[in-house]
Design a protein around this motif. Structure first.
Motif, PDB file in Angstrom:
ATOM      1  N   ARG A  68       0.821  -1.212   0.000  1.00 38.23           N
ATOM      2  CA  ARG A  68       0.000   0.000   0.000  1.00 38.23           C
ATOM      3  C   ARG A  68       0.857   1.265   0.000  1.00 38.23           C
ATOM      4  NH1 ARG A  68      -5.220  -1.078   1.535  1.00 38.23           N
ATOM      5  NH2 ARG A  68      -5.533  -3.164   2.358  1.00 38.23           N
ATOM      6  N   GLY A  69       2.095   1.089   0.429  1.00 41.55           N
ATOM      7  CA  GLY A  69       2.938   2.267   0.608  1.00 41.55           C
ATOM      8  C   GLY A  69       2.571   2.954   1.901  1.00 41.55           C
ATOM      9  N   PHE A  70       2.687   4.258   1.894  1.00 42.38           N
ATOM     10  CA  PHE A  70       2.433   5.028   3.093  1.00 42.38           C
ATOM     11  C   PHE A  70       0.929   5.272   3.270  1.00 42.38           C
ATOM     12  CE2 PHE A  70       1.549   9.454   4.291  1.00 42.38           C
ATOM     13  CZ  PHE A  70       1.800   9.342   5.635  1.00 42.38           C
ATOM     14  N   VAL A  71       0.372   4.813   4.375  1.00 42.01           N
ATOM     15  CA  VAL A  71      -1.051   5.054   4.655  1.00 42.01           C
ATOM     16  C   VAL A  71      -1.147   6.176   5.696  1.00 42.01           C
ATOM     17  CG1 VAL A  71      -3.236   3.991   5.355  1.00 42.01           C
ATOM     18  CG2 VAL A  71      -1.437   2.576   4.336  1.00 42.01           C
ATOM     19  N   PRO A  72      -1.790   7.297   5.348  1.00 46.56           N
ATOM     20  CA  PRO A  72      -1.853   8.422   6.294  1.00 46.56           C
ATOM     21  C   PRO A  72      -2.714   8.109   7.522  1.00 46.56           C
ATOM     22  CG  PRO A  72      -2.919   8.994   4.190  1.00 46.56           C
ATOM     23  CD  PRO A  72      -2.431   7.592   4.070  1.00 46.56           C
ATOM     24  N   PRO A  73      -2.340   8.657   8.689  1.00 45.88           N
ATOM     25  CA  PRO A  73      -3.046   8.328   9.935  1.00 45.88           C
ATOM     26  C   PRO A  73      -4.545   8.619   9.891  1.00 45.88           C
ATOM     27  CG  PRO A  73      -1.472  10.130  10.273  1.00 45.88           C
ATOM     28  CD  PRO A  73      -1.219   9.576   8.924  1.00 45.88           C
ATOM     29  N   ASP A  74      -4.941   9.656   9.169  1.00 47.52           N
ATOM     30  CA  ASP A  74      -6.369   9.962   9.080  1.00 47.52           C
ATOM     31  C   ASP A  74      -7.155   8.797   8.476  1.00 47.52           C
ATOM     32  OD1 ASP A  74      -6.134  12.477  10.190  1.00 47.52           O
ATOM     33  OD2 ASP A  74      -5.707  13.429   8.260  1.00 47.52           O
ATOM     34  N   GLN A  75      -6.454   7.917   7.724  1.00 48.78           N
ATOM     35  CA  GLN A  75      -7.135   6.796   7.076  1.00 48.78           C
ATOM     36  C   GLN A  75      -7.175   5.536   7.927  1.00 48.78           C
ATOM     37  OE1 GLN A  75      -5.823   5.933   3.047  1.00 48.78           O
ATOM     38  NE2 GLN A  75      -6.047   8.093   2.528  1.00 48.78           N
ATOM     39  N   PHE A  76      -6.219   5.370   8.839  1.00 52.40           N
ATOM     40  CA  PHE A  76      -6.258   4.111   9.596  1.00 52.40           C
ATOM     41  C   PHE A  76      -6.560   4.281  11.084  1.00 52.40           C
ATOM     42  CE2 PHE A  76      -1.713   5.196   9.795  1.00 52.40           C
ATOM     43  CZ  PHE A  76      -1.416   4.953  11.114  1.00 52.40           C
ATOM     44  N   ILE A  77      -6.408   5.478  11.634  1.00 53.98           N
ATOM     45  CA  ILE A  77      -6.714   5.640  13.062  1.00 53.98           C
ATOM     46  C   ILE A  77      -8.216   5.492  13.353  1.00 53.98           C
ATOM     47  CG2 ILE A  77      -6.696   7.277  14.998  1.00 53.98           C
ATOM     48  CD1 ILE A  77      -3.780   7.902  14.101  1.00 53.98           C
ATOM     49  N   PRO A  78      -9.082   6.098  12.535  1.00 50.83           N
ATOM     50  CA  PRO A  78     -10.521   5.866  12.768  1.00 50.83           C
ATOM     51  C   PRO A  78     -10.888   4.382  12.652  1.00 50.83           C
ATOM     52  CG  PRO A  78     -10.205   7.749  11.307  1.00 50.83           C
ATOM     53  CD  PRO A  78      -8.860   7.102  11.477  1.00 50.83           C
ATOM     54  N   LEU A  79     -10.268   3.672  11.696  1.00 50.11           N
ATOM     55  CA  LEU A  79     -10.525   2.235  11.534  1.00 50.11           C
ATOM     56  C   LEU A  79     -10.001   1.462  12.750  1.00 50.11           C
ATOM     57  CD1 LEU A  79     -11.484  -0.142   9.774  1.00 50.11           C
ATOM     58  CD2 LEU A  79      -9.238  -0.130   8.665  1.00 50.11           C
ATOM     59  N   ALA A  80      -8.814   1.823  13.209  1.00 50.02           N
ATOM     60  CA  ALA A  80      -8.241   1.175  14.394  1.00 50.02           C
ATOM     61  C   ALA A  80      -9.173   1.346  15.602  1.00 50.02           C
ATOM     62  CB  ALA A  80      -6.862   1.749  14.704  1.00 50.02           C
ATOM     63  N   GLU A  81      -9.813   2.499  15.693  1.00 50.36           N
ATOM     64  CA  GLU A  81     -10.763   2.731  16.788  1.00 50.36           C
ATOM     65  C   GLU A  81     -11.967   1.814  16.640  1.00 50.36           C
ATOM     66  OE1 GLU A  81     -11.403   7.167  17.120  1.00 50.36           O
ATOM     67  OE2 GLU A  81     -10.286   6.633  18.927  1.00 50.36           O
ATOM     68  N   GLU A  82     -12.482   1.733  15.407  1.00 48.80           N
ATOM     69  CA  GLU A  82     -13.683   0.934  15.138  1.00 48.80           C
ATOM     70  C   GLU A  82     -13.476  -0.538  15.450  1.00 48.80           C
ATOM     71  OE1 GLU A  82     -15.744   1.073  11.257  1.00 48.80           O
ATOM     72  OE2 GLU A  82     -14.939   3.127  11.186  1.00 48.80           O
ATOM     73  N   ILE A  83     -12.324  -1.080  15.103  1.00 54.14           N
ATOM     74  CA  ILE A  83     -12.121  -2.523  15.240  1.00 54.14           C
ATOM     75  C   ILE A  83     -11.367  -2.882  16.524  1.00 54.14           C
ATOM     76  CG2 ILE A  83     -12.229  -2.855  12.738  1.00 54.14           C
ATOM     77  CD1 ILE A  83      -9.233  -3.186  12.652  1.00 54.14           C
ATOM     78  N   GLY A  84     -11.282  -1.913  17.433  1.00 54.87           N
ATOM     79  CA  GLY A  84     -10.729  -2.203  18.750  1.00 54.87           C
ATOM     80  C   GLY A  84      -9.227  -2.363  18.797  1.00 54.87           C
ATOM     81  N   LEU A  85      -8.539  -1.767  17.829  1.00 57.69           N
ATOM     82  CA  LEU A  85      -7.078  -1.876  17.796  1.00 57.69           C
ATOM     83  C   LEU A  85      -6.385  -0.660  18.380  1.00 57.69           C
ATOM     84  CD1 LEU A  85      -5.862  -3.413  14.419  1.00 57.69           C
ATOM     85  CD2 LEU A  85      -5.667  -4.346  16.714  1.00 57.69           C
ATOM     86  N   ILE A  86      -7.167   0.359  18.715  1.00 56.82           N
ATOM     87  CA  ILE A  86      -6.533   1.622  19.110  1.00 56.82           C
ATOM     88  C   ILE A  86      -5.818   1.493  20.465  1.00 56.82           C
ATOM     89  CG2 ILE A  86      -8.548   2.703  20.234  1.00 56.82           C
ATOM     90  CD1 ILE A  86      -6.042   4.516  17.899  1.00 56.82           C
ATOM     91  N   ALA A  87      -6.317   0.637  21.343  1.00 60.45           N
ATOM     92  CA  ALA A  87      -5.673   0.497  22.654  1.00 60.45           C
ATOM     93  C   ALA A  87      -4.232  -0.019  22.520  1.00 60.45           C
ATOM     94  CB  ALA A  87      -6.504  -0.372  23.581  1.00 60.45           C
ATOM     95  N   PRO A  88      -4.026  -1.201  21.853  1.00 58.17           N
ATOM     96  CA  PRO A  88      -2.634  -1.651  21.703  1.00 58.17           C
ATOM     97  C   PRO A  88      -1.789  -0.706  20.845  1.00 58.17           C
ATOM     98  CG  PRO A  88      -4.151  -3.121  20.522  1.00 58.17           C
ATOM     99  CD  PRO A  88      -4.987  -2.212  21.372  1.00 58.17           C
ATOM    100  N   LEU A  89      -2.390  -0.129  19.814  1.00 53.25           N
ATOM    101  CA  LEU A  89      -1.639   0.787  18.956  1.00 53.25           C
ATOM    102  C   LEU A  89      -1.240   2.048  19.737  1.00 53.25           C
ATOM    103  CD1 LEU A  89      -0.542   1.436  16.158  1.00 53.25           C
ATOM    104  CD2 LEU A  89      -2.817   2.227  15.485  1.00 53.25           C
ATOM    105  N   GLY A  90      -2.188   2.589  20.462  1.00 52.77           N
ATOM    106  CA  GLY A  90      -1.913   3.786  21.271  1.00 52.77           C
ATOM    107  C   GLY A  90      -0.873   3.522  22.345  1.00 52.77           C
ATOM    108  N   GLU A  91      -0.915   2.313  22.896  1.00 58.53           N
ATOM    109  CA  GLU A  91       0.072   1.932  23.913  1.00 58.53           C
ATOM    110  C   GLU A  91       1.464   1.855  23.294  1.00 58.53           C
ATOM    111  OE1 GLU A  91      -1.185  -1.445  26.150  1.00 58.53           O
ATOM    112  OE2 GLU A  91       0.616  -1.448  27.420  1.00 58.53           O
ATOM    113  N   TRP A  92       1.510   1.290  22.082  1.00 57.14           N
ATOM    114  CA  TRP A  92       2.798   1.214  21.370  1.00 57.14           C
ATOM    115  C   TRP A  92       3.350   2.623  21.131  1.00 57.14           C
ATOM    116  CZ3 TRP A  92       4.627   3.131  16.759  1.00 57.14           C
ATOM    117  CH2 TRP A  92       5.893   2.653  16.355  1.00 57.14           C
ATOM    118  N   VAL A  93       2.484   3.525  20.689  1.00 51.86           N
ATOM    119  CA  VAL A  93       2.895   4.912  20.416  1.00 51.86           C
ATOM    120  C   VAL A  93       3.463   5.558  21.680  1.00 51.86           C
ATOM    121  CG1 VAL A  93       2.027   7.235  19.871  1.00 51.86           C
ATOM    122  CG2 VAL A  93       1.305   5.285  18.465  1.00 51.86           C
ATOM    123  N   LEU A  94       2.743   5.404  22.785  1.00 46.78           N
ATOM    124  CA  LEU A  94       3.190   6.027  24.040  1.00 46.78           C
ATOM    125  C   LEU A  94       4.526   5.465  24.508  1.00 46.78           C
ATOM    126  CD1 LEU A  94      -0.162   6.441  25.876  1.00 46.78           C
ATOM    127  CD2 LEU A  94       1.644   8.179  25.840  1.00 46.78           C
TER     128      LEU A  94
END
Ligand code: C2E
Ligand code: CA
Ligand code: CA
Ligand code: CA
Length: 275
Positions: A68-94
């Motif tokens: 896919r190449g570079f996927v901008p955050p505006d395109q995958f962060i809302p999806l990550a929230e919807e499918i319950g991935l934002i917690a582990p992803l956000g933890e990784w970021v922190l």
């Protein structure tokens, strides 16, 4: 779908299928991205206009997918929230942001974006505590950027979490200020350390009188409430001068630097120091 003349359902299947399939494919890739180490943090300097130097960096999440190449955050962060991935992803970021910032000079802060559902997670305060403990980053160097959506509903739990984080020494910034609803009432519910003026106002401030007056009103509000104001998305010298004239404390934008990978931080600091 639509009822046709003969009383049967006519589905517009090809189109629906295509968008659904591509969403599912994105979802599958996103679920694998963490294991495959496809995420990275880029950093954009935040410039202190009074002291005339970098005060810190904002961490911005990047997803580099092999096809896919570079996927901008505006395109995958809302999806990550919807499918319950934002917690582990956000933890990784922190964890990653704190770990990297702990190696920087002490005067540099690190700003991390926190999405609404991530913030509302009952374990959020523990995630923060772990990231700080593991990295040994001093908490006053960590700034959390939240948007008004976190405060929607104005729940007592949210306010309690904000106060708890602040009591631990963290700083809290209100991001994209001016774009949501009832912004002013949110400033009353919690003593933010910083207001980030949304780039839409900054972009228009040199051309449109309304935007200029909004920037002026926000900086004056920030000043009287004892909050730092940061202009986002400063791209031109003209915009920078305008923000300085309106009394903004800090500026951030492509004029100073685009977000850069961790390996380019030192050279970014140097080039900004040398004008
Ligand atoms: P944001 O927090 O408002 O971040 C600022 C965005 O503006 C970034 O886009 C940045 O690259 C871009 N930007 C900075 N300076 C300029 C400029 O001078 N001109 C223009 N046109 N743009 C500029 P980016 O990196 O694509 O991020 C988009 C949004 O995705 C962020 O908006 C934030 O809401 C979200 N995001 C990024 N990283 C994270 C993260 O780790 N966690 C969460 N929850 N959200 C994140
Ligand atoms: Ca932000
Ligand atoms: Ca912003
Ligand atoms: Ca934004």
């Amino acid at each position: 779908s639509k009822m046709d003349g003969r009383g049967t359902w006519r589905f517009f299947e090809p189109a629906m299928d295509a968008s659904l399939q591509s969403r599912r494919a994105l979802e599958i890739d996103l679920r694998e991205a963490m294991d495959k180490q496809e995420f990275a943090l880029f950093y954009q300097p935040i410039y202190d206009l009074r002291r005339d130097r970098i005060s810190g960096f904002e961490a911005l999440l990047r997803w580099q997918h092999p096809n896919r190449g570079f996927v901008p955050p505006d395109q995958f962060i809302p999806l990550a929230e919807e499918i319950g991935l934002i917690a582990p992803l956000g933890e990784w970021v922190l964890n990653r942001a704190c770990e990297q910032a702990a190696n920087w000079p002490d005067e540099l802060k690190i700003a991390v974006n926190v999405s609404a559902s991530q913030f509302r997670d009952p374990k959020f305060a523990d995630v923060i505590a772990n990231a700080i403990d593991a990295s040994a980053l001093s908490p006053h160097r960590l700034e959390l950027e939240i948007t008004e959506s976190v405060l929607l509903g104005n729940s007592s739990e949210t306010i309690a979490t904000l106060h708890e984080l602040k009591a631990r020494g963290l700083r809290i910034a209100l991001d994209d200020f001016g774009t949501g609803y009832s912004s002013l009432s949110y400033l009353r519910s919690f003593p933010f350390d910083k207001i980030k003026i949304d780039q839409s106002f900054v972009r228009d401030a040199t051309a449109t009188k309304g935007s200029k007056l909004i920037v002026r009103a926000i900086t004056s509000l920030g000043r009287s409430l004892g909050m730092t104001t940061t202009a986002e998305g400063v791209e031109t010298v003209e915009q920078l001068n305008q923000m300085k004239a309106e009394g903004c404390n800090e500026a951030q934008g492509f004029l100073f630097s685009r977000p850069v990978p961790a390996t380019e931080l030192a050279s970014t600091i140097l080039s900004l120091r040398n004008g």
